[in-house]
Design an enzyme around this catalytic site. Structure first.
Site, PDB file in Angstrom:
ATOM      1  N   GLY A  50       0.826  -1.199   0.000  1.00  0.00           N
ATOM      2  CA  GLY A  50       0.000   0.000   0.000  1.00  0.00           C
ATOM      3  C   GLY A  50       0.859   1.247   0.000  1.00  0.00           C
ATOM      4  O   GLY A  50       2.018   1.225  -0.432  1.00  0.00           O
ATOM      5  N   CYS A  51       0.305   2.337   0.489  1.00  0.00           N
ATOM      6  CA  CYS A  51       1.037   3.598   0.525  1.00  0.00           C
ATOM      7  C   CYS A  51       2.347   3.432   1.276  1.00  0.00           C
ATOM      8  O   CYS A  51       2.373   2.945   2.410  1.00  0.00           O
ATOM      9  CB  CYS A  51       0.184   4.677   1.188  1.00  0.00           C
ATOM     10  N   TYR A  52       3.443   3.864   0.650  1.00  0.00           N
ATOM     11  CA  TYR A  52       4.745   3.617   1.277  1.00  0.00           C
ATOM     12  C   TYR A  52       4.990   4.473   2.511  1.00  0.00           C
ATOM     13  O   TYR A  52       5.910   4.209   3.278  1.00  0.00           O
ATOM     14  CB  TYR A  52       5.892   3.760   0.284  1.00  0.00           C
ATOM     15  N   TRP A  53       4.191   5.479   2.765  1.00  0.00           N
ATOM     16  CA  TRP A  53       4.378   6.275   3.978  1.00  0.00           C
ATOM     17  C   TRP A  53       4.283   5.410   5.231  1.00  0.00           C
ATOM     18  O   TRP A  53       5.105   5.516   6.140  1.00  0.00           O
ATOM     19  CB  TRP A  53       3.329   7.382   4.053  1.00  0.00           C
TER      20      TRP A  53
END
Length: 223
Positions: A50-53
């Site tokens: 998912g979002c790499y953050w």
């Protein structure tokens, strides 16, 4: 302790009490039956979830992790991409992180266990949380035979664990290279702990990691 570290810990403490219903479901994944034998003194692993953050934000707090970089993996070798290109969802690349770690402190199998316990749901096809598209798929990119064997064995183990009602769809993919995202996306959780997306989707993952794996949590994130 730096001001940014104190702020993160303060937010974590508040979230642990105030927002338990806002977090995605987490589990305590099983200890890997098969782990990767170290090949080098410092190893590298690639995860897409998912979002790499959030992936970066959690794995940077794991003891033994020396460096985490947000970027892109999984697309055709040689294709130059950036955030805007990958966000279209037609490049074959996924948001991913590259983790440099000391296998004497934390093993590849333990990183897999953390990843599937609090970061990525292995049963959601081409999405995680609010983010949909192939660029947000969950995938593992082994960098050697040991990682490949451990990754495939662990996915099979998760499929038999009974922790999820739906089948495991996370894939082991061929590594074709990793491209760093621009500076804005690096260490995003650490730099922006009060960002609305971080508060809603990623801080709860860090809270869950600290609660489920307290001996593996390090307050100062790796860079």
């Amino acid at each position: 302790m730096r001001r940014s570290d104190r702020l993160i810990l303060t937010v974590l403490a508040a979230l642990a009490v105030a927002t338990p219903l806002r977090a995605e479901r987490t589990v305590l994944a099983p200890v890997p039956a098969i782990d990767a034998k170290p090949v080098r003194k410092l190893e590298t692993a690639i995860f897409a979830g998912g979002c790499y953050w959030g992936v970066d934000g959690v794995l940077s707090h794991v003891k033994g992790v020396h460096l985490v970089s947000s970027g892109f993996a999984g697309g055709p070798r040689g294709m130059k991409v950036d955030y805007d290109a990958v966000s279209r969802g037609d490049t074959g690349y996924a948001e991913a992180v590259r983790v440099t770690y000391d296998p004497r402190v934390v093993s590849y199998g333990t990183l897999l266990r953390i990843f599937f316990s609090v970061i990525a749901d292995p049963t959601t096809l081409n999405y995680q949380g609010p983010d949909h598209g192939t660029q947000y798929r969950s995938a593992l990119f082994p960098l050697n035979g040991e990682q490949d064997k451990a990754a495939r064995a662990y996915l099979a183990q998760l499929g038999k664990s009974g922790l999820w009602r739906d089948p495991v769809v996370t894939r082991v993919e061929r590594f074709t290279g990793f491209q760093d995202a621009d500076a804005y996306h690096q260490d995003f959780l650490t730099k922006n702990p009060r960002h609305p997306y971080i508060l809603r989707w990623d801080m709860p993952k860090l809270v869950a990691f600290r609660a489920r794996f307290p001996t593996l949590y390090q307050a100062r994130p790796a860079r």
